[in-house]
Enzyme design. Sequence first.
Site, PDB file in Angstrom:
ATOM      1  N   ASP A   1      -2.380   2.071  -4.553  1.00  0.00           N
ATOM      2  CA  ASP A   1      -3.611   2.104  -3.755  1.00  0.00           C
ATOM      3  C   ASP A   1      -4.648   1.125  -4.305  1.00  0.00           C
ATOM      4  O   ASP A   1      -4.453   0.528  -5.366  1.00  0.00           O
ATOM      5  CB  ASP A   1      -4.170   3.529  -3.689  1.00  0.00           C
ATOM      6  CG  ASP A   1      -4.449   4.085  -5.066  1.00  0.00           C
ATOM      7  OD1 ASP A   1      -5.140   3.396  -5.844  1.00  0.00           O
ATOM      8  OD2 ASP A   1      -3.972   5.189  -5.369  1.00  0.00           O
TER       9      ASP A   1
ATOM     10  N   HIS B   1       0.799  -1.219   0.000  1.00  0.00           N
ATOM     11  CA  HIS B   1       0.000   0.000   0.000  1.00  0.00           C
ATOM     12  C   HIS B   1       0.835   1.273   0.000  1.00  0.00           C
ATOM     13  O   HIS B   1       0.320   2.371  -0.177  1.00  0.00           O
ATOM     14  CB  HIS B   1      -0.971   0.005   1.196  1.00  0.00           C
ATOM     15  CG  HIS B   1      -2.294   0.640   0.863  1.00  0.00           C
ATOM     16  ND1 HIS B   1      -2.407   1.851   0.232  1.00  0.00           N
ATOM     17  CD2 HIS B   1      -3.568   0.200   1.035  1.00  0.00           C
ATOM     18  CE1 HIS B   1      -3.675   2.151   0.063  1.00  0.00           C
ATOM     19  NE2 HIS B   1      -4.408   1.156   0.529  1.00  0.00           N
TER      20      HIS B   1
END
Lengths: 331, 391
Positions: B368, B364
């Site tokens: 995204d 992450h």
Amino acid sequence: MPDAAPRELTFAQAIREALAEEMRRDSRVCIMGEDVAEAGTPFKVLSGLVEEFGKERVLDTPISEAGFTGLAVGAAMTGLRPVVDIMFGDFITLTMDQMVNQAAKVHYMSGGTWKVPMVMRTTLGATRRSAAQHSQSLHAWFCHVPGLKVVLPSTPYDAKGLLKAAIRDENPVVFFEDKMMYKQKGPVPAEEYTIPLGLADVKRAGSDITLVATSSMVQVALGAADLLDQAGISAEVVDPRTAWPLDEHTLIESAKKTSRVIVMDEGYERYGVTAEIASVIAAGAFYDLDAPVKRMGAMHVPIPFSPPLEDVTVPTEQTVFEAARALCGRS
Amino acid sequence: MALSVVMPALEMAQETGKLVAWRKQEGDRVVKGDVLLEVETDKAVIELEAAGDGILAGVNAQAGAVVPVGQTIAWIVAPGEVPPPEIAPAATARRTTAAAPAAPVATTSASVPAAAEAKISPKARRLAKERGIDISRLRGSGPGGEILAADILAAAPPSASTPPEAEALSSVARLMAERTTQSWTTVPHFFLVRELDATALVEARKQMLQTIEKTGGVRPTLTDFLVALVARVLTKHPQMNSSWTGSAVRQNPEVNIAIAMAVKDGVVGAVIPGANRLGLADIAAQRSALTERARAGKLRPADIAGATFTVSNLGMYNVDAFIAIITPPQAAILAVGRVADRVVPVDGKPGIRPMMTLALSSDHRAVDGARAAEFLNDVAEAFREPREWLP
């Protein structure tokens, strides 16, 4: 598919090949030091490099270790990847300010803005009849300083893979070669490889005692292991390969397995590399040790010029064999 | 009148207590409430207070002693008073093996004989403790009479309850342990799962199989198709082919796909460099050579270096779906389950289709959820229309 017979190189050839390959790979890599060009160093390690890469990249310097080491630090900070040659390890004393106060600290003190991707190659080892100022193994001095990595290769294979990794490292690395090992031969594959700094190598597996040995002491440990084998004692030989970073995990696991350890290194025993390694093992494997961790290094004396005296200042196969037997309760 | 100081029972079923330290010494004046000594139970160290005023006398147990509950270990007497004579030296008190060196307490009766403790190696001490062996009965075989591990082992072979010693790890196994731990504990993983109809993929493989096998001499596997397709989709999604550098995201210029391969002691990611530019035949040939070297334990350093994305296929083990751990500095790994016939809606009616499940694990810090979803969507599209991507 059967593999072809492995190619053999001497330790010196392996070093030279690592340098040549890295210089071909990266035009920023250059060599500087005393007698490095036409002379190829007194040990003939660098022979042929000036012919291929020219005097701009294989630079003979005046006899001023402090001067050209400082030159290398600056060159490294401003974009080159110099490999400095300090002919005898005894002469590192002259480079200490450049290495300890500049090379080791610039990255930290500049908040990471500057890097010093340089390598200092130098030598260690006694029994060459070179007397007290040309026979010392002073690598512990650099191990003591945060910011420096210290490499102690023991075979041609390790020497090539570690030197290539050292040259590609973004930090200053000091690379110690045993003078007596330059003619030793060993398998070195022709294909590309590097060995990460900080990975120990088990040179021989065993179950009764661990012999941790660096650089010149690896062959001594392997010889002692052969003698021990005949005495019914199975010795494991572990080569840390780099004194810093130190592969503590492998050292401790081997000690846990065998319960007895001798640490040997050709530097002075007092306050030396063996002390650090023994301490790491004693702390990490305490509840698996059946005997105190023993250290063996050079005696606390100037290395004598007299051959019979010189030979007893450093551990030998026989002295290691006897110490190991005593530690196993079989003397 | 003299007050006895006894080893207290602090817990039910407590038989003995260990005297950790005297806080007052023989001859000290004490006042009710003063802390006299510290006692250790299985659970805690507690302080024992004086029950009255007077002089501490007749101390007969030293620091380190293990004393039966209820036994008198000292007295509080009036000035000039002599402790009652019946206190015999604590015969039952014994020094534990782990006793700290006797505190330099000035004792009058020096009740506990300072039995010379046998020297024992740390390993032997641990083994003796684990196996409940009384080392005072052992004779050491060490050079100076030290008790060694072998002496303990001779006295008591390992019981069935002793856990087996862990085997030393090979370097592949160790590296796998270290890398996965590092990844799992430092990389913020998130996971997207997608099920898809593999009819076209299976068909495409059937159609192309023979031509490629004839020309290239290698039979392409489903994994080869996946590598070829994923590599091509990655060129449209550079963020999935990137690395978190610690402060920024670096987009990797090459698309080098690692294939997770099982080897003797673990798993390695064997790399097909520039897989987006390679045809199926080339990918199959490279994968086949890598598999052979991996099985023989002869992978070269270059074979496992430089990967930018990993494909892990456990379909051949009949796994339906699984979640994989990312190999840093790669930003993602695609976990592929088996192709299996399932009943699914086809034109509003139940039909049977070969289905497969993809699970994408992403870092992450580098990517995204929306971007990863777009990528996974394109991968699914490519798997549904493989001939459009692999002419």
